[in-house]
Motif scaffolding. Structure first.
Motif, PDB file in Angstrom:
ATOM      1  N   MET A 126      -6.018  83.855 -19.299  1.00  0.00           N
ATOM      2  CA  MET A 126      -6.113  85.286 -19.497  1.00  0.00           C
ATOM      3  C   MET A 126      -5.128  85.768 -20.218  1.00  0.00           C
ATOM      4  SD  MET A 126      -7.286  88.283 -17.348  1.00  0.00           S
ATOM      5  CE  MET A 126      -8.860  87.622 -16.924  1.00  0.00           C
ATOM      6  N   ALA A 127      -5.232  86.618 -21.379  1.00  0.00           N
ATOM      7  CA  ALA A 127      -3.912  87.130 -21.964  1.00  0.00           C
ATOM      8  C   ALA A 127      -3.288  88.315 -21.100  1.00  0.00           C
ATOM      9  CB  ALA A 127      -4.400  88.091 -23.229  1.00  0.00           C
ATOM     10  N   ARG A 128      -2.080  88.656 -21.487  1.00  0.00           N
ATOM     11  CA  ARG A 128      -1.065  89.726 -20.799  1.00  0.00           C
ATOM     12  C   ARG A 128      -0.370  90.103 -21.537  1.00  0.00           C
ATOM     13  NH1 ARG A 128       3.186  87.059 -17.354  1.00  0.00           N
ATOM     14  NH2 ARG A 128       3.299  84.695 -18.101  1.00  0.00           N
ATOM     15  N   LEU A 129       0.237  91.260 -21.098  1.00  0.00           N
ATOM     16  CA  LEU A 129       1.248  92.071 -21.915  1.00  0.00           C
ATOM     17  C   LEU A 129       2.478  91.870 -21.007  1.00  0.00           C
ATOM     18  CD1 LEU A 129      -0.876  95.361 -22.686  1.00  0.00           C
ATOM     19  CD2 LEU A 129       0.336  93.757 -24.333  1.00  0.00           C
ATOM     20  N   VAL A 130       3.520  91.449 -21.803  1.00  0.00           N
ATOM     21  CA  VAL A 130       4.861  91.298 -21.139  1.00  0.00           C
ATOM     22  C   VAL A 130       6.050  91.999 -22.130  1.00  0.00           C
ATOM     23  CG1 VAL A 130       6.512  89.675 -20.478  1.00  0.00           C
ATOM     24  CG2 VAL A 130       4.121  89.019 -20.258  1.00  0.00           C
ATOM     25  N   VAL A 131       6.772  92.795 -21.204  1.00  0.00           N
ATOM     26  CA  VAL A 131       8.024  93.435 -22.059  1.00  0.00           C
ATOM     27  C   VAL A 131       8.906  92.420 -21.887  1.00  0.00           C
ATOM     28  CG1 VAL A 131       9.543  95.373 -22.004  1.00  0.00           C
ATOM     29  CG2 VAL A 131       7.250  95.526 -21.360  1.00  0.00           C
ATOM     30  N   LYS A 132       9.622  91.825 -23.016  1.00  0.00           N
ATOM     31  CA  LYS A 132      10.697  91.050 -23.022  1.00  0.00           C
ATOM     32  C   LYS A 132      11.838  91.856 -24.079  1.00  0.00           C
ATOM     33  CE  LYS A 132       8.666  86.458 -22.182  1.00  0.00           C
ATOM     34  NZ  LYS A 132       8.568  85.269 -22.574  1.00  0.00           N
ATOM     35  N   GLY A 133      13.070  92.094 -23.627  1.00  0.00           N
ATOM     36  CA  GLY A 133      13.914  92.718 -24.171  1.00  0.00           C
ATOM     37  C   GLY A 133      13.593  94.175 -24.693  1.00  0.00           C
ATOM     38  N   ASP A 134      13.335  94.176 -26.262  1.00  0.00           N
ATOM     39  CA  ASP A 134      12.946  95.558 -26.887  1.00  0.00           C
ATOM     40  C   ASP A 134      11.722  95.374 -27.297  1.00  0.00           C
ATOM     41  OD1 ASP A 134      13.694  93.803 -28.792  1.00  0.00           O
ATOM     42  OD2 ASP A 134      14.779  95.246 -29.866  1.00  0.00           O
ATOM     43  N   GLY A 135      11.063  94.279 -26.922  1.00  0.00           N
ATOM     44  CA  GLY A 135       9.556  93.963 -27.529  1.00  0.00           C
ATOM     45  C   GLY A 135       8.363  93.903 -26.543  1.00  0.00           C
ATOM     46  N   LEU A 136       7.141  94.366 -26.832  1.00  0.00           N
ATOM     47  CA  LEU A 136       6.001  94.303 -25.909  1.00  0.00           C
ATOM     48  C   LEU A 136       5.266  93.204 -26.690  1.00  0.00           C
ATOM     49  CD1 LEU A 136       4.409  95.370 -23.824  1.00  0.00           C
ATOM     50  CD2 LEU A 136       3.112  96.853 -25.408  1.00  0.00           C
ATOM     51  N   ILE A 137       5.013  92.037 -25.848  1.00  0.00           N
ATOM     52  CA  ILE A 137       4.252  90.889 -26.443  1.00  0.00           C
ATOM     53  C   ILE A 137       2.923  90.619 -25.830  1.00  0.00           C
ATOM     54  CG2 ILE A 137       4.687  88.372 -26.609  1.00  0.00           C
ATOM     55  CD1 ILE A 137       7.652  88.848 -26.549  1.00  0.00           C
ATOM     56  N   VAL A 138       2.064  90.233 -26.403  1.00  0.00           N
ATOM     57  CA  VAL A 138       0.927  89.876 -25.890  1.00  0.00           C
ATOM     58  C   VAL A 138       0.760  88.277 -25.666  1.00  0.00           C
ATOM     59  CG1 VAL A 138      -1.810  89.692 -26.177  1.00  0.00           C
ATOM     60  CG2 VAL A 138      -0.477  91.789 -27.111  1.00  0.00           C
ATOM     61  N   LEU A 139       0.961  87.826 -24.477  1.00  0.00           N
ATOM     62  CA  LEU A 139       0.743  86.385 -24.216  1.00  0.00           C
ATOM     63  C   LEU A 139      -0.484  85.914 -23.818  1.00  0.00           C
ATOM     64  CD1 LEU A 139       4.075  86.161 -21.597  1.00  0.00           C
ATOM     65  CD2 LEU A 139       3.844  85.535 -23.927  1.00  0.00           C
ATOM     66  N   ARG A 140      -0.707  84.881 -24.621  1.00  0.00           N
ATOM     67  CA  ARG A 140      -2.108  84.223 -24.761  1.00  0.00           C
ATOM     68  C   ARG A 140      -2.157  82.620 -24.650  1.00  0.00           C
ATOM     69  NH1 ARG A 140      -3.683  85.754 -30.120  1.00  0.00           N
ATOM     70  NH2 ARG A 140      -1.330  85.906 -30.200  1.00  0.00           N
ATOM     71  N   SER A 141      -3.108  81.977 -24.256  1.00  0.00           N
ATOM     72  CA  SER A 141      -3.294  80.642 -23.941  1.00  0.00           C
ATOM     73  C   SER A 141      -3.671  80.238 -25.448  1.00  0.00           C
ATOM     74  CB  SER A 141      -4.532  80.271 -23.124  1.00  0.00           C
ATOM     75  OG  SER A 141      -5.456  80.719 -23.762  1.00  0.00           O
ATOM     76  N   TRP A 142      -3.613  78.999 -25.581  1.00  0.00           N
ATOM     77  CA  TRP A 142      -3.774  78.285 -26.956  1.00  0.00           C
ATOM     78  C   TRP A 142      -4.981  78.679 -27.578  1.00  0.00           C
ATOM     79  CZ3 TRP A 142      -7.640  74.954 -27.986  1.00  0.00           C
ATOM     80  CH2 TRP A 142      -8.349  74.266 -26.958  1.00  0.00           C
ATOM     81  N   TRP A 143      -6.134  78.815 -26.730  1.00  0.00           N
ATOM     82  CA  TRP A 143      -7.558  78.910 -27.152  1.00  0.00           C
ATOM     83  C   TRP A 143      -7.555  80.179 -27.678  1.00  0.00           C
ATOM     84  CZ3 TRP A 143     -10.999  81.991 -25.214  1.00  0.00           C
ATOM     85  CH2 TRP A 143     -10.934  82.611 -24.157  1.00  0.00           C
TER      86      TRP A 143
END
Length: 120
Positions: A1-18
């Motif tokens: 399942m996708a999730r939102l993560v704050v890394k440094g000065d960016g907001l990233i949507v982490l997702r699986s390969w599919w």
């Protein structure tokens, strides 16, 4: 399942390969400074704006990809079948998207982290 993560000065949507393949997009990243508002939408279908665009859409099951509308484009990584709340992050015009809508396992904690990082 996708999730939102704050890394440094960016907001990233982490997702699986599919999920990346379904959305037809490898990376979704926006600067924290572009965050205007973050909230939890209890009804997954209310988080979706605009019309079906590039990506994979199975009505009532999942929505992965870009949804164009009059205010710009939203990126959605929403799983409707799970009936989980969706984290909605509205962004300023400097971002490539107007909104990020992501079904997240811990929506309240994610919204708190996003708000803290953005200072909103």
């Amino acid at each position: 399942m996708a999730r939102l993560v704050v890394k440094g000065d960016g907001l990233i949507v982490l997702r699986s390969w599919w999920e990346k393949a379904a959305a037809r997009r490898r990376e979704v990243r926006t600067p924290v400074s572009a965050i205007r508002r973050a909230s939890v939408e209890p009804a997954w279908w209310r988080a979706l704006r605009g019309v079906r665009g590039r990506g994979t859409w199975i009505p009532g099951v999942l929505c992965y990809g870009v949804r164009p509308h009059p205010l710009g484009e939203d990126f959605a990584a929403v799983r409707g079948r799970d009936r989980r709340p969706v984290v909605c992050v509205d962004l300023w015009c400097s971002s490539p998207f107007a909104r990020l809508a992501v079904t997240d396992r811990a929506p309240d904690a994610t919204v708190r982290a996003v708000r803290a990082a953005a200072g909103v």
